[in-house]
Design an enzyme around this catalytic site. Structure first.
Site, PDB file in Angstrom:
ATOM      1  N   LYS A 101     -30.095 -23.714   2.845  1.00  0.00           N
ATOM      2  CA  LYS A 101     -29.119 -24.785   2.666  1.00  0.00           C
ATOM      3  C   LYS A 101     -28.270 -24.519   1.424  1.00  0.00           C
ATOM      4  O   LYS A 101     -28.765 -23.986   0.426  1.00  0.00           O
ATOM      5  CB  LYS A 101     -29.889 -26.105   2.538  1.00  0.00           C
ATOM      6  N   SER A 136     -28.437 -34.505   5.936  1.00  0.00           N
ATOM      7  CA  SER A 136     -27.832 -33.458   5.121  1.00  0.00           C
ATOM      8  C   SER A 136     -28.207 -32.021   5.459  1.00  0.00           C
ATOM      9  O   SER A 136     -27.382 -31.134   5.315  1.00  0.00           O
ATOM     10  CB  SER A 136     -28.068 -33.716   3.640  1.00  0.00           C
ATOM     11  N   SER A 155     -33.617 -35.953   5.618  1.00  0.00           N
ATOM     12  CA  SER A 155     -32.679 -34.862   5.859  1.00  0.00           C
ATOM     13  C   SER A 155     -33.290 -33.538   6.310  1.00  0.00           C
ATOM     14  O   SER A 155     -32.555 -32.624   6.666  1.00  0.00           O
ATOM     15  CB  SER A 155     -31.828 -34.615   4.616  1.00  0.00           C
TER      16      SER A 155
END
Length: 507
Positions: free
Chosen positions: A125, A198, A222
């Site tokens: 990420k 997210s 998330s």
């Protein structure tokens, strides 16, 4: 929205090894690698290489049947072909990935094999610091930020020999909305279906076979919602198990880092690498890292189901939880009804708890660069700035009480079974409509945000499909430091179901 699920099985006696009738395809046939072994290309890669599990990829590399260079080039070509539509990557680290692949091949050839991640292409990420690529955290404010060091989890992945393909798209600042000037990833199962919050790019890349494993973060769901929405297996560990050093903060006391993968076994492999004490993060517990990948249940687990909470959810969500409970009974596990602490109040407290922490996390750029922020993150920061110390202290007292009650719950059960999302496979249109209806948004976060409030571990597993063919997931939630049990239970579930072996049709 109805759910396509098989019929429930007859319960079997505790300890029985009978395969429950709920499963679509018991794991009695060949693995993906075995079934494709007759159809390898010149580089030793099977036609469906992109969907191999980590153990299967590791065996190809360890045995010399393929090379990390060939695997990385093939994955980069797949990203080039598919990601312009799926938009899961914000940065592809082509040169550094190929250099890492070449190093891995040289080390493996010299007998320096490091383990199951050595030479395996993965992705992280875009809030984890990387010295060889920008780290933007889904924000225009940081789009050109070049860290001077790697996040601890990135450094540990590199030390294990993993090849980092790139950085994955995410919502702005890891909250709930993608910045309008940046990429929004596309669900590979259905472009109209939400990708989750997210760690959205991490979920899409894992589901679409654009990395063999990804890293995400979870502050209010998330890791878990993108895992459920994209049919991947995601683990949110206990807070304090994985170092947060070198990761952008959303709300530090709620932020968790974990893997998003094909299977529970894959998640165990990654967790074994990234977990453990870190001198740079004093909030990590000084605990030894268990052999998570052994995946052995040391007892018959007791699974709790909460009928009162399930009443808040739609029919398809209730059905996928009921079906999973039936599979658990078929495995010989004990399934009992439980009464939960007040999830509704804990969920309602989450925005205030996050707001205060996110306002502090952004103090260097907000309000100084307010014009570069989008509305949702701005709103959460402003809510945090308006909150009084008395309001925040009251919410913290409620949080501590809720956490204590959740810990007490696990004195009587091993696993709490919950939906992966509070609404069955919502669409983007439904998500957009919910922006104007806070009650709707809170319902969607009801099974996930309170688990962050209590800092408990949770494993999300693919567990069903809507009648439109989009994914549904469930959570196995455990008491503190119960990752080993959760992963073993998830593996047992995946040995008698094939939800995690279904893949989107991408051509």
């Amino acid at each position: 929205m109805s759910t396509v699920l098989p019929e429930s099985p007859e319960p079997t006696a505790p300890g029985s090894t009978a395969t429950p009738a709920t499963t679509e395809a018991p794991r009695t046939g060949p693995t993906a690698l075995e079934s494709a072994a007759h159809a390898v290309d010149a580089a030793g890669l099977p036609a469906d290489f992109a969907y191999l599990e980590l153990g299967e990829v590791a065996e190809l590399l360890r045995s010399g049947r393929t090379t990390s260079r060939a695997l990385t080039e093939a994955m980069l070509a797949r990203i080039d072909r598919l990601d312009p539509q799926l938009r899961s990557y914000t940065t592809v680290m082509r040169e550094s990935a190929l250099a890492a692949a070449d190093r891995a091949d040289q080390e493996i050839a010299r007998g320096g094999y490091r383990g199951a991640l050595h030479g395996v292409p993965i992705a992280v990420k875009d809030l984890f610091f990387t010295v060889d690529a920008p780290t933007g955290a889904g924000m225009t404010v940081y789009k050109d930020f070049r860290p001077e060091f790697d996040a601890t989890v990135v450094a540990r992945l590199r030390a294990a020999g993993a090849v980092i393909l790139g950085k994955l798209t995410m919502t702005e600042g890891a909250l709930s909305q993608h910045h309008p000037d940046l990429l929004t990833p596309v669900n590979p199962w259905d472009a109209d279906t939400w990708t989750g919050v997210s760690s959205s790019g991490s979920g899409v890349a894992a589901a679409a076979g654009l990395a063999f494993a990804t890293l995400g973060t979870d502050t209010g769901g998330s890791i878990r919602t993108p895992s459920a929405q994209n049919a991947v297996t995601g683990l949110k560990p206990t807070w304090g198990l994985v170092s947060r050093y070198g990761a952008f903060d959303l709300a530090p006391s709620l932020d968790h880092i974990g893997p998003m993968c094909r299977s529970a076994r894959d998640a165990a492999i990654v967790l074994s690498v990234i977990a453990g004490p870190d001198v740079n993060d004093p909030t990590v517990e000084p605990r030894p890292v268990p052999a998570y990948e052994e995946l052995v249940l040391d007892r018959v687990p007791t699974v709790g189901v909460a009928p009162a909470l399930m009443g808040y959810f739609d029919e398809a969500t209730r059905a996928v939880v009921a079906n999973t409970a039936a599979v658990a009974r078929g495995l010989g596990w004990n399934v009992v009804d439980v009464e939960l602490p007040d999830f509704v109040s804990a969920n309602a407290d989450w925005p205030l708890l996050v707001g205060v922490e996110v306002a502090h996390a952004h103090r260097d750029t907000y309000p100084a660069r307010k014009d570069e922020y989008a509305s949702v993150l701005t709103g959460r920061i402003e809510d945090g700035l308006r909150a009084t110390a008395v309001e925040y202290q009251a919410a913290m007292e409620r949080r501590r009480a809720f956490t204590g009650r959740m810990h007490a719950l696990f004195a009587g059960i091993d696993i709490l079974l919950l939906p992966g999302v509070g609404e069955a496979s919502p669409t983007w249109a439904e998500i957009d409509a919910a922006t104007a209806d806070p009650a709707d948004s809170r319902l969607r976060s009801l099974p996930v945000a309170p688990i962050d409030n209590a800092n408990l571990p949770s494993l999300t597993l693919p567990a069903g499909w809507t009648d439109g063919g989009t994914p549904l997931g469930v959570q196995f939630v455990g008491g503190p430091w119960s990752e080993q049990l959760l992963l073993a239970a998830g593996h047992a579930f995946q040995q008698v179901t094939d939800f995690h072996r279904k893949h989107p049709s991408l051509g």
